[in-house]
Design a protein around this motif. Structure first.
Motif, PDB file in Angstrom:
ATOM      1  N   ILE A 109      -9.748 -12.646  -8.630  1.00 26.06           N
ATOM      2  CA  ILE A 109      -9.194 -11.363  -9.072  1.00 26.06           C
ATOM      3  C   ILE A 109     -10.317 -10.391  -9.405  1.00 26.06           C
ATOM      4  N   MET A 110     -10.182  -9.163  -8.917  1.00 28.47           N
ATOM      5  CA  MET A 110     -11.104  -8.089  -9.291  1.00 28.47           C
ATOM      6  C   MET A 110     -10.358  -7.136 -10.213  1.00 28.47           C
ATOM      7  N   LYS A 111     -10.795  -7.059 -11.472  1.00 33.97           N
ATOM      8  CA  LYS A 111     -10.194  -6.138 -12.430  1.00 33.97           C
ATOM      9  C   LYS A 111     -11.162  -4.977 -12.641  1.00 33.97           C
ATOM     10  N   ARG A 112     -10.690  -3.792 -12.334  1.00 36.00           N
ATOM     11  CA  ARG A 112     -11.545  -2.602 -12.393  1.00 36.00           C
ATOM     12  C   ARG A 112     -11.645  -2.032 -13.799  1.00 36.00           C
ATOM     13  N   ASP A 113     -12.859  -1.587 -14.123  1.00 43.27           N
ATOM     14  CA  ASP A 113     -13.095  -0.807 -15.335  1.00 43.27           C
ATOM     15  C   ASP A 113     -13.257   0.642 -14.877  1.00 43.27           C
ATOM     16  N   LEU A 114     -12.177   1.405 -14.942  1.00 43.35           N
ATOM     17  CA  LEU A 114     -12.202   2.765 -14.404  1.00 43.35           C
ATOM     18  C   LEU A 114     -13.164   3.667 -15.170  1.00 43.35           C
ATOM     19  N   LYS A 115     -13.414   3.337 -16.430  1.00 37.52           N
ATOM     20  CA  LYS A 115     -14.339   4.151 -17.232  1.00 37.52           C
ATOM     21  C   LYS A 115     -15.776   4.054 -16.712  1.00 37.52           C
ATOM     22  N   ALA A 116     -16.090   2.966 -16.014  1.00 36.22           N
ATOM     23  CA  ALA A 116     -17.448   2.788 -15.485  1.00 36.22           C
ATOM     24  C   ALA A 116     -17.718   3.704 -14.296  1.00 36.22           C
ATOM     25  N   ASN A 117     -16.635   4.210 -13.678  1.00 33.51           N
ATOM     26  CA  ASN A 117     -16.771   5.173 -12.572  1.00 33.51           C
ATOM     27  C   ASN A 117     -17.659   4.638 -11.447  1.00 33.51           C
ATOM     28  N   LEU A 118     -17.391   3.401 -11.048  1.00 34.04           N
ATOM     29  CA  LEU A 118     -18.149   2.782  -9.962  1.00 34.04           C
ATOM     30  C   LEU A 118     -17.332   2.787  -8.670  1.00 34.04           C
ATOM     31  N   PRO A 119     -18.005   2.885  -7.516  1.00 33.74           N
ATOM     32  CA  PRO A 119     -17.284   2.732  -6.247  1.00 33.74           C
ATOM     33  C   PRO A 119     -16.615   1.361  -6.185  1.00 33.74           C
ATOM     34  N   TRP A 155       0.103  -9.052  -0.881  1.00 36.28           N
ATOM     35  CA  TRP A 155       1.487  -8.709  -1.157  1.00 36.28           C
ATOM     36  C   TRP A 155       1.577  -7.921  -2.469  1.00 36.28           C
ATOM     37  N   PRO A 156       2.164  -6.737  -2.453  1.00 37.63           N
ATOM     38  CA  PRO A 156       2.319  -5.965  -3.694  1.00 37.63           C
ATOM     39  C   PRO A 156       3.075  -6.738  -4.773  1.00 37.63           C
ATOM     40  N   GLU A 157       4.013  -7.595  -4.356  1.00 37.47           N
ATOM     41  CA  GLU A 157       4.808  -8.359  -5.324  1.00 37.47           C
ATOM     42  C   GLU A 157       3.963  -9.333  -6.135  1.00 37.47           C
ATOM     43  N   ALA A 158       2.780  -9.659  -5.617  1.00 36.38           N
ATOM     44  CA  ALA A 158       1.938 -10.636  -6.307  1.00 36.38           C
ATOM     45  C   ALA A 158       1.239 -10.046  -7.531  1.00 36.38           C
ATOM     46  N   LYS A 159       1.035  -8.740  -7.521  1.00 37.64           N
ATOM     47  CA  LYS A 159       0.263  -8.130  -8.616  1.00 37.64           C
ATOM     48  C   LYS A 159       0.874  -8.410  -9.996  1.00 37.64           C
ATOM     49  N   PRO A 160       2.155  -8.176 -10.200  1.00 36.89           N
ATOM     50  CA  PRO A 160       2.722  -8.478 -11.524  1.00 36.89           C
ATOM     51  C   PRO A 160       2.617  -9.964 -11.871  1.00 36.89           C
ATOM     52  N   TRP A 161       2.808 -10.823 -10.888  1.00 38.62           N
ATOM     53  CA  TRP A 161       2.795 -12.268 -11.140  1.00 38.62           C
ATOM     54  C   TRP A 161       1.421 -12.714 -11.629  1.00 38.62           C
ATOM     55  N   PHE A 162       0.379 -12.058 -11.135  1.00 38.77           N
ATOM     56  CA  PHE A 162      -0.988 -12.383 -11.552  1.00 38.77           C
ATOM     57  C   PHE A 162      -1.494 -11.482 -12.679  1.00 38.77           C
ATOM     58  N   GLY A 163      -0.639 -10.620 -13.200  1.00 38.17           N
ATOM     59  CA  GLY A 163      -1.014  -9.772 -14.319  1.00 38.17           C
ATOM     60  C   GLY A 163      -1.985  -8.664 -13.962  1.00 38.17           C
ATOM     61  N   LEU A 164      -1.866  -8.124 -12.734  1.00 33.23           N
ATOM     62  CA  LEU A 164      -2.792  -7.098 -12.273  1.00 33.23           C
ATOM     63  C   LEU A 164      -2.217  -5.700 -12.441  1.00 33.23           C
ATOM     64  N   MET A 169      -7.321  -5.872  -7.963  1.00 33.89           N
ATOM     65  CA  MET A 169      -7.188  -6.406  -6.604  1.00 33.89           C
ATOM     66  C   MET A 169      -7.180  -7.937  -6.628  1.00 33.89           C
ATOM     67  N   LEU A 170      -6.211  -8.514  -5.938  1.00 35.96           N
ATOM     68  CA  LEU A 170      -6.207  -9.946  -5.679  1.00 35.96           C
ATOM     69  C   LEU A 170      -7.031 -10.169  -4.426  1.00 35.96           C
ATOM     70  N   MET A 171      -8.079 -10.979  -4.525  1.00 34.20           N
ATOM     71  CA  MET A 171      -9.035 -11.138  -3.421  1.00 34.20           C
ATOM     72  C   MET A 171      -8.975 -12.521  -2.775  1.00 34.20           C
ATOM     73  N   GLY A 172      -7.854 -13.212  -2.946  1.00 37.29           N
ATOM     74  CA  GLY A 172      -7.682 -14.482  -2.256  1.00 37.29           C
ATOM     75  C   GLY A 172      -7.767 -15.662  -3.202  1.00 37.29           C
ATOM     76  N   PHE A 173      -7.942 -16.836  -2.601  1.00 35.96           N
ATOM     77  CA  PHE A 173      -7.851 -18.081  -3.352  1.00 35.96           C
ATOM     78  C   PHE A 173      -8.958 -19.040  -2.929  1.00 35.96           C
ATOM     79  N   PHE A 174      -9.545 -19.680  -3.926  1.00 34.75           N
ATOM     80  CA  PHE A 174     -10.623 -20.644  -3.702  1.00 34.75           C
ATOM     81  C   PHE A 174     -10.047 -22.039  -3.916  1.00 34.75           C
ATOM     82  N   TYR A 175      -9.940 -22.779  -2.823  1.00 30.96           N
ATOM     83  CA  TYR A 175      -9.380 -24.133  -2.852  1.00 30.96           C
ATOM     84  C   TYR A 175     -10.515 -25.141  -3.039  1.00 30.96           C
TER      85      TYR A 175
END
Length: 201
Positions: A109-119, A155-164, A169-175
């Motif tokens: 999971i990538m959680k953005r800090d919008l205050k950091a103003n990074l690309p 899938w947009p539906e996944a965002k709430p399930w993962f608390g995003l 951004m959900l960036m996949g899964f590491f098995y």
């Protein structure tokens, strides 16, 4: 702090020896110790990060948690694909069964800090480097592991399930699992010289 004394031969060996190993190569019903997974996550936490935003977050599924994840992605797929008339039974079964063959599945999971103003690219890159640290640690332990972007990754539906939040951004899964064989996959790369241009003046 004193300058660390790194062993460059071992560094080269682990980087060049890292491999992806997939579900068909997993040893089932023989879980990896949680302490090793924790070590992988600790090493992930030391990835480079601009402005120290540390955008990587992880949700670790193991034990009964694997079934919870598998059921979510399979049933969400069924709901989505039935609406569009694109339901495929083998895909449904794969989504329902593959996570159960792993020891741990780690949501990236990538959680953005919008205050950091990074690309956003910088934050994605930071998370990818964190995952590379996990990959290297898994390989050092002789584990089978791979990073995939299937299932609910986009899938947009996944965002709430993962608390995003919307900006996350959900960036996949590491098995991760123990390998079913002692054989290590061969690596293959084109020569680096084909991809490098030196500018000396």
């Amino acid at each position: 702090m004193e300058k660390p004394d790194f062993n460059i031969e071992e560094v080269n060996k682990i980087i060049r020896g890292r491999r992806s190993m997939f579900v068909a190569q997993f040893k089932e019903n023989d879980p990896v110790e949680d302490v090793i997974i924790q070590e992988m996550l600790e090493n992930a936490n030391w990835a480079p990060t601009h402005k120290l935003t540390e955008p990587w977050n992880f949700k670790v599924f193991t034990g009964e948690g694997l079934k919870k994840f598998a059921d979510f992605q399979a049933e969400t797929y069924k709901e989505r694909s039935t609406k569009t008339g694109n339901f495929i039974e083998p895909t449904y079964q794969k989504l329902k069964e593959n996570p159960l063959k792993a020891s741990h599945v780690i949501a990236i999971i990538m959680k953005r800090d919008l205050k950091a103003n990074l690309p956003v690219m910088e934050e994605i890159a930071a998370v990818a480097m964190a995952v590379q640290n996990m990959y290297l640690t898994a390989s050092a332990h002789g584990l089978a592991a791979y990073w995939g972007t299937g299932g609910p990754t986009f899938w947009p539906e996944a965002k709430p399930w993962f608390g995003l939040e919307e900006e996350d951004m959900l960036m996949g899964f590491f098995y991760v699992a123990k390998p079913a064989t002692d054989r290590w996959p061969m690596g293959k790369r084109r020569p680096v010289g084909e991809k490098v241009e030196w500018v000396r003046g």
